[in-house]
Design a protein around this motif. Structure first.
Motif, PDB file in Angstrom:
ATOM      1  N   GLY A 136     -11.263   1.838  -1.910  1.00 28.53           N
ATOM      2  CA  GLY A 136     -10.434   0.873  -1.077  1.00 28.53           C
ATOM      3  C   GLY A 136      -9.755  -0.729  -0.910  1.00 28.53           C
ATOM      4  N   ARG A 194     -10.207   5.817  -3.010  1.00 28.03           N
ATOM      5  CA  ARG A 194      -9.066   4.730  -3.486  1.00 28.03           C
ATOM      6  C   ARG A 194      -9.079   4.040  -3.825  1.00 28.03           C
ATOM      7  NH1 ARG A 194      -9.671   3.374   3.754  1.00 28.03           N
ATOM      8  NH2 ARG A 194      -7.570   2.152   2.526  1.00 28.03           N
ATOM      9  N   PRO A 195      -7.802   3.987  -4.789  1.00 24.14           N
ATOM     10  CA  PRO A 195      -7.492   3.038  -5.289  1.00 24.14           C
ATOM     11  C   PRO A 195      -7.486   1.515  -4.563  1.00 24.14           C
ATOM     12  CG  PRO A 195      -5.882   4.051  -4.673  1.00 24.14           C
ATOM     13  CD  PRO A 195      -6.563   4.674  -4.230  1.00 24.14           C
ATOM     14  N   ASP A 224      -0.777   6.421 -11.054  1.00 28.39           N
ATOM     15  CA  ASP A 224       0.559   7.517 -10.233  1.00 28.39           C
ATOM     16  C   ASP A 224       1.304   8.687 -11.742  1.00 28.39           C
ATOM     17  OD1 ASP A 224       2.845   6.681 -12.227  1.00 28.39           O
ATOM     18  OD2 ASP A 224       3.306   5.188 -10.562  1.00 28.39           O
ATOM     19  N   TYR A 236       0.875  -1.163   0.019  1.00 26.09           N
ATOM     20  CA  TYR A 236       0.250   0.387   0.471  1.00 26.09           C
ATOM     21  C   TYR A 236       0.724   1.341  -0.555  1.00 26.09           C
ATOM     22  CZ  TYR A 236      -4.390  -2.600   0.369  1.00 26.09           C
ATOM     23  OH  TYR A 236      -5.139  -3.184   0.691  1.00 26.09           O
ATOM     24  N   CYS A 265      -3.500   8.825  -2.718  1.00 24.72           N
ATOM     25  CA  CYS A 265      -5.271   9.445  -3.128  1.00 24.72           C
ATOM     26  C   CYS A 265      -4.452  10.870  -1.930  1.00 24.72           C
ATOM     27  CB  CYS A 265      -5.495   8.147  -2.507  1.00 24.72           C
ATOM     28  SG  CYS A 265      -5.927   7.722  -1.714  1.00 24.72           S
ATOM     29  N   GLY A 297      -4.423   1.797  -9.781  1.00 23.49           N
ATOM     30  CA  GLY A 297      -4.735   3.267  -9.418  1.00 23.49           C
ATOM     31  C   GLY A 297      -3.581   3.766 -10.118  1.00 23.49           C
ATOM     32  N   HIS A 355      -2.634  -3.450  -8.307  1.00 30.77           N
ATOM     33  CA  HIS A 355      -3.510  -2.134  -8.582  1.00 30.77           C
ATOM     34  C   HIS A 355      -4.160  -1.776 -10.061  1.00 30.77           C
ATOM     35  CE1 HIS A 355       0.910  -2.142  -5.721  1.00 30.77           C
ATOM     36  NE2 HIS A 355      -0.161  -3.100  -5.050  1.00 30.77           N
ATOM     37  N   GLN A 404      -9.115  10.311  -8.589  1.00 30.02           N
ATOM     38  CA  GLN A 404      -7.875  10.261  -7.551  1.00 30.02           C
ATOM     39  C   GLN A 404      -7.162  10.545  -6.031  1.00 30.02           C
ATOM     40  OE1 GLN A 404      -5.780   6.606  -8.387  1.00 30.02           O
ATOM     41  NE2 GLN A 404      -4.217   6.836  -6.935  1.00 30.02           N
ATOM     42  N   MET A 429      -6.037  -2.935  -4.298  1.00 27.37           N
ATOM     43  CA  MET A 429      -5.822  -4.873  -4.587  1.00 27.37           C
ATOM     44  C   MET A 429      -6.478  -5.301  -5.571  1.00 27.37           C
ATOM     45  SD  MET A 429      -2.198  -3.997  -3.994  1.00 27.37           S
ATOM     46  CE  MET A 429      -1.906  -3.455  -3.087  1.00 27.37           C
ATOM     47  N   ASP A 476       1.071   4.622  -6.966  1.00 26.59           N
ATOM     48  CA  ASP A 476       0.170   4.090  -7.667  1.00 26.59           C
ATOM     49  C   ASP A 476      -1.270   4.204  -6.457  1.00 26.59           C
ATOM     50  OD1 ASP A 476       0.354   2.093  -7.126  1.00 26.59           O
ATOM     51  OD2 ASP A 476       0.291   1.070  -9.254  1.00 26.59           O
ATOM     52  N   MET A 477      -0.639   3.953  -5.090  1.00 25.99           N
ATOM     53  CA  MET A 477      -1.849   4.003  -3.966  1.00 25.99           C
ATOM     54  C   MET A 477      -2.194   4.910  -3.489  1.00 25.99           C
ATOM     55  SD  MET A 477      -3.172   0.587  -4.705  1.00 25.99           S
ATOM     56  CE  MET A 477      -3.378   0.589  -3.398  1.00 25.99           C
TER      57      MET A 477
END
Length: 282
Positions: A119, A263-264, A233, A20, A27, A231, A229, A255, A266, A24-25
């Motif tokens: 998330g 939230r992105p 970045d 996490y 936000c 998400g 992920h 995001q 998994m 890219d996670m």
């Protein structure tokens, strides 16, 4: 010499599961000024202006000679109304990347999960099927981890004692290292939904669950655990291939904008396959 103890994890990527802290996670960490100046995200949506929380008119587009006068003059929206419209547009725009095949519905499910899931990890049986299909259909002798493992087992099994020696574990690890991990980067994945939902992957574990040897034949059960992920970045959105599309501009703002901060999450998928083979020359 001892037999390889099963189940045995043969391979783990350097990138770890459930990371996490990955870029890219992140936000909700960027201001309007940062998004508009550093990332060039001035115009985000044809439906709303997230900076002023207003509806756009049909003439309030970058190509319109009237846009400078009309921008911000539409109906005022609450933050919740604005993000709901952005998510609807996000889903609509995703269809250009997922218009055929059994997995085309996944991207809209995942966008909705970003909107409502706060998330939490995402799992879907269709993702498991897609991963299994990708592994089984990869018939490249140079790249397929499945075929490379088959060759390694065939070559290094102790056929007289009917087991795989523990000292030969590295040979199987090397087989995987010489191949390419299952990903969704083929041309067809640009249009069947898998390219936008998964594309590359973050972490992979490969485990031999069982190995049965009978006369000159073997049957191995191999488990793949893969995580990605959902998400974006900074590196993603600064690439022209992403920045040019409203879909990714909307995604990034939903995001990362501190007023939204969705939230992105998994994305988890698993596949269990059988590898069958025989003694070389048999």
């Amino acid at each position: 010499m001892n037999a390889l103890q099963l189940p045995c994890i043969l391979f783990r990527t350097q990138k770890r599961m459930d990371d996490y802290s990955a870029s890219d996670m992140r936000c909700g960490e960027l201001t309007e000024t940062q998004l508009r100046t550093h990332y060039g995200l001035e115009y985000i949506s044809d439906q709303v202006d997230p900076w002023t929380l207003t509806r756009r008119s049909s003439m309030d587009r970058p190509q319109s000679m009237f846009c400078c006068h009309l921008r911000g003059q539409g109906k005022k929206l609450t933050r919740q109304q604005c993000t709901a419209i952005l998510f609807d547009e996000f889903r609509f725009l995703s269809r250009q990347f997922s218009f055929y095949g059994p997995y085309r519905h996944l991207i809209e499910k995942m966008i909705t999960h970003m909107q409502t899931g706060n998330g939490t990890p995402f799992r879907d049986m269709a993702l498991d099927r897609a991963l299994t299909e990708q592994i089984i259909r990869d018939n490249s002798k140079e790249n397929s981890t499945r075929l490379l493992l088959e060759e390694g087992l065939k070559k290094y099994i102790d056929w007289d004692k009917k087991y795989y020696p523990s000292e030969g574990k590295q040979k199987l690890v090397d087989s995987i290292l010489y191949g390419k991990l299952p990903k969704f980067i083929k041309f067809r994945d640009n249009f069947n939904g898998m390219g936008i939902t998964i594309h590359d992957t973050w972490a992979t574990h490969i485990t031999i669950k069982s190995l049965n040897i009978d006369d000159d034949r073997f049957r191995a059960v191999v488990h793949y655990k893969v995580q990605d992920h959902f998400g974006l970045d900074s590196d993603d959105i600064l690439k022209t291939q992403f920045n040019q599309f409203h879909l990714f501009r909307i995604w990034f703002v939903l995001q990362h904008y501190m007023q939204f901060g969705f939230r992105p999450f998994m994305t988890n998928m698993e596949a269990t396959i059988e590898i069958n083979g025989g003694r070389s020359g048999s």
